[in-house]
Scaffold this motif. Structure first.
Motif, PDB file in Angstrom:
ATOM      1  N   UNK A   1     -28.851  13.799  34.975  1.00 35.92           N
ATOM      2  CA  UNK A   1     -29.254  12.907  33.898  1.00 35.92           C
ATOM      3  C   UNK A   1     -28.621  11.539  34.100  1.00 35.92           C
ATOM      4  N   UNK A   2     -29.398  10.493  33.938  1.00 34.12           N
ATOM      5  CA  UNK A   2     -28.848   9.144  34.023  1.00 34.12           C
ATOM      6  C   UNK A   2     -27.888   8.906  32.870  1.00 34.12           C
ATOM      7  N   UNK A   3     -26.975   7.994  33.079  1.00 36.60           N
ATOM      8  CA  UNK A   3     -25.954   7.754  32.073  1.00 36.60           C
ATOM      9  C   UNK A   3     -26.217   6.459  31.316  1.00 36.60           C
ATOM     10  N   UNK A   4     -25.909   6.488  30.040  1.00 31.28           N
ATOM     11  CA  UNK A   4     -25.941   5.280  29.230  1.00 31.28           C
ATOM     12  C   UNK A   4     -24.707   4.467  29.571  1.00 31.28           C
ATOM     13  N   UNK A   5     -24.839   3.174  29.565  1.00 27.45           N
ATOM     14  CA  UNK A   5     -23.707   2.323  29.878  1.00 27.45           C
ATOM     15  C   UNK A   5     -22.575   2.531  28.894  1.00 27.45           C
ATOM     16  N   UNK A  32     -27.813   2.295  33.356  1.00 29.95           N
ATOM     17  CA  UNK A  32     -28.927   3.191  33.619  1.00 29.95           C
ATOM     18  C   UNK A  32     -30.185   2.405  33.904  1.00 29.95           C
ATOM     19  N   UNK A  33     -31.154   3.081  34.497  1.00 31.95           N
ATOM     20  CA  UNK A  33     -32.432   2.443  34.775  1.00 31.95           C
ATOM     21  C   UNK A  33     -32.266   1.300  35.755  1.00 31.95           C
ATOM     22  N   UNK A  34     -32.880   0.164  35.411  1.00 33.11           N
ATOM     23  CA  UNK A  34     -32.851  -0.980  36.316  1.00 33.11           C
ATOM     24  C   UNK A  34     -31.875  -2.047  35.874  1.00 33.11           C
ATOM     25  N   UNK A  35     -31.039  -1.743  34.899  1.00 36.97           N
ATOM     26  CA  UNK A  35     -30.131  -2.762  34.385  1.00 36.97           C
ATOM     27  C   UNK A  35     -29.079  -3.083  35.433  1.00 36.97           C
ATOM     28  N   UNK A  36     -29.187  -4.243  36.006  1.00 40.67           N
ATOM     29  CA  UNK A  36     -28.212  -4.716  36.974  1.00 40.67           C
ATOM     30  C   UNK A  36     -28.363  -6.210  37.068  1.00 40.67           C
ATOM     31  N   UNK A  37     -27.512  -6.847  37.828  1.00 41.23           N
ATOM     32  CA  UNK A  37     -27.653  -8.291  37.920  1.00 41.23           C
ATOM     33  C   UNK A  37     -26.724  -8.864  38.952  1.00 41.23           C
ATOM     34  N   UNK A  38     -26.563 -10.162  38.887  1.00 41.43           N
ATOM     35  CA  UNK A  38     -25.689 -10.843  39.828  1.00 41.43           C
ATOM     36  C   UNK A  38     -24.786 -11.775  39.062  1.00 41.43           C
ATOM     37  N   UNK A  39     -23.675 -12.115  39.650  1.00 41.04           N
ATOM     38  CA  UNK A  39     -22.746 -13.026  38.999  1.00 41.04           C
ATOM     39  C   UNK A  39     -22.173 -13.960  40.045  1.00 41.04           C
ATOM     40  N   UNK A  40     -21.911 -15.169  39.643  1.00 36.29           N
ATOM     41  CA  UNK A  40     -21.244 -16.128  40.516  1.00 36.29           C
ATOM     42  C   UNK A  40     -20.409 -17.025  39.639  1.00 36.29           C
ATOM     43  N   UNK A  41     -19.519 -17.780  40.227  1.00 37.35           N
ATOM     44  CA  UNK A  41     -18.670 -18.652  39.441  1.00 37.35           C
ATOM     45  C   UNK A  41     -19.477 -19.823  38.921  1.00 37.35           C
ATOM     46  N   UNK A 101     -34.051  13.262  25.990  1.00 36.45           N
ATOM     47  CA  UNK A 101     -35.391  13.254  26.584  1.00 36.45           C
ATOM     48  C   UNK A 101     -35.760  11.918  27.210  1.00 36.45           C
ATOM     49  N   UNK A 102     -35.328  10.815  26.593  1.00 33.48           N
ATOM     50  CA  UNK A 102     -35.640   9.494  27.146  1.00 33.48           C
ATOM     51  C   UNK A 102     -34.992   9.299  28.509  1.00 33.48           C
ATOM     52  N   UNK A 103     -33.732   9.678  28.630  1.00 28.27           N
ATOM     53  CA  UNK A 103     -33.036   9.527  29.909  1.00 28.27           C
ATOM     54  C   UNK A 103     -33.611  10.458  30.971  1.00 28.27           C
ATOM     55  N   UNK A 104     -33.918  11.682  30.575  1.00 28.45           N
ATOM     56  CA  UNK A 104     -34.496  12.627  31.524  1.00 28.45           C
ATOM     57  C   UNK A 104     -35.867  12.171  32.008  1.00 28.45           C
ATOM     58  N   UNK A 105     -36.562  11.411  31.167  1.00 26.26           N
ATOM     59  CA  UNK A 105     -37.871  10.892  31.552  1.00 26.26           C
ATOM     60  C   UNK A 105     -37.801   9.611  32.355  1.00 26.26           C
ATOM     61  N   UNK A 106     -36.591   9.147  32.662  1.00 26.95           N
ATOM     62  CA  UNK A 106     -36.420   7.956  33.478  1.00 26.95           C
ATOM     63  C   UNK A 106     -36.518   6.652  32.722  1.00 26.95           C
TER      64      UNK A 106
END
Length: 329
Positions: A1-5, A32-41, A101-106
């Motif tokens: 199962x995907x994890x909630x942040x 979880x899912x596609x939540x990601x990003x980038x960081x710079x100064x 169910x939401x996490x299991x469904x991706x």
């Protein structure tokens, strides 16, 4: 199962989570899912440039005072960090029930707010590293240090109850509250009540005075119907016993004299309850109170904001703790 942040119990802390999950420079794991990003100064108010999208499931309904505050804070965050998107879904009080169910469904689900951790602990992400990073706008302290110590303690207790490690962070708690009887000072005055009751005997005497004055002493609704007996019993046996009783219907405390006393007290109180109580569907009870049609309503400290439009700015607010049995010494 995907994890909630994280499990977030108020938005001001959730915004720090947004920043923590959005920066690749963060040492915390991606959401979880596609939540990601980038960081710079460079960039924005904190010297960090953040980007990414997080999906926030809220236990509030759109239009509630808390929901409006959450949306306003999210808008402010996105204004400061235009490359970030905060998508809020107003699920309502059942949001935690459909998380699995939401996490299991991706489905992408990064942040969840609720009153407590769910027993399905594998859905929570360890955010300890993020909590040890500098707080947004308060870089002289960590995110954890920017939170009142008592709230960090409450969060650790919630994690322990759910079976999570207490020396780590899986969520944050920024939503302190107290529970008590909110009362209408004007109605108390009309009934000749000059002192707020501190014991159950005095409370019942106040209820009688209100009834004699033609005033409904107490109202309630289906959402909070158990608060009065639960809090009465808690004053008798303590929180540890209540926790044990909640965990097991076979706990011997259920057969105690204190439970019998609590039920007897509720029977004594019933003639002073508003006639509408039996059919009140939330938020009918608190609206009845806000309209001045009942003198008292047991709830938590978030309630005044929920009825602000009905009560108006000049409502004569008062609050008293749930009285203990007997008379004051």
């Amino acid at each position: 199962m995907k994890k909630i942040l994280a499990l977030c119990l108020a938005l001001t802390m959730a915004l720090a989570v947004f920043a923590g999950c959005s920066g690749a420079a963060s040492s915390s794991a991606p959401a979880a899912g596609s939540a990601s990003g980038s960081a710079s100064t460079g960039g924005s108010a904190t010297g960090k440039q953040l980007s990414g999208k997080v999906v926030y499931w809220s236990m509030y309904n759109e239009g509630e005072p808390e929901a409006m505050a959450i949306q306003k804070a999210a808008d402010m965050f996105m204004e400061d960090y235009p490359d970030c998107e905060v998508e809020i879904q107003w699920i309502g009080r059942s949001n935690q029930d459909i998380t699995g169910p939401a996490l299991e469904g991706g489905e992408q689900l990064d942040i969840l707010d609720n009153f407590s951790y769910d027993k399905s602990t594998d859905r929570y992400l360890d955010i300890t590293d993020m909590m040890n990073e500098p707080a947004l706008g308060q870089e002289d302290m960590t995110v954890a240090e920017s939170i009142l110590p008592v709230l960090n303690l409450a969060n650790a207790q919630g994690q322990e109850k759910a079976g999570l490690e207490t020396d780590k962070y899986y969520g944050v708690q920024m939503f302190p509250w107290v529970v008590g009887f909110f009362y209408n000072k004007d109605l108390f005055q009309q009934a000749g009540i000059t002192e707020t009751p501190e014991t159950w005997t005095e409370f019942m005497e106040a209820c009688q005075k209100l009834k004699d004055a033609g005033i409904n002493a107490v109202t309630c609704d289906d959402a909070y119907m158990t608060l009065i007996p639960n809090n009465y019993l808690a004053r008798l046996v303590g929180s540890d016993t209540i926790a044990a009783m909640s965990a097991s219907a076979s706990d011997p405390a259920w057969q105690s004299e204190e439970v019998k006393q609590a039920f007897a007290a509720m029977e004594t109180l019933s003639p002073f309850m508003s006639p509408q109580t039996a059919t009140n569907k939330y938020p009918a009870g608190q609206q009845e109170f806000a309209l001045g049609e009942a003198a008292m309503y047991l709830n938590a400290s978030w309630m005044p904001s929920e009825v602000a439009d009905t009560a108006g700015e000049d409502f004569p607010w008062g609050v008293l703790r749930v009285p203990a049995g007997g008379r004051r010494s």
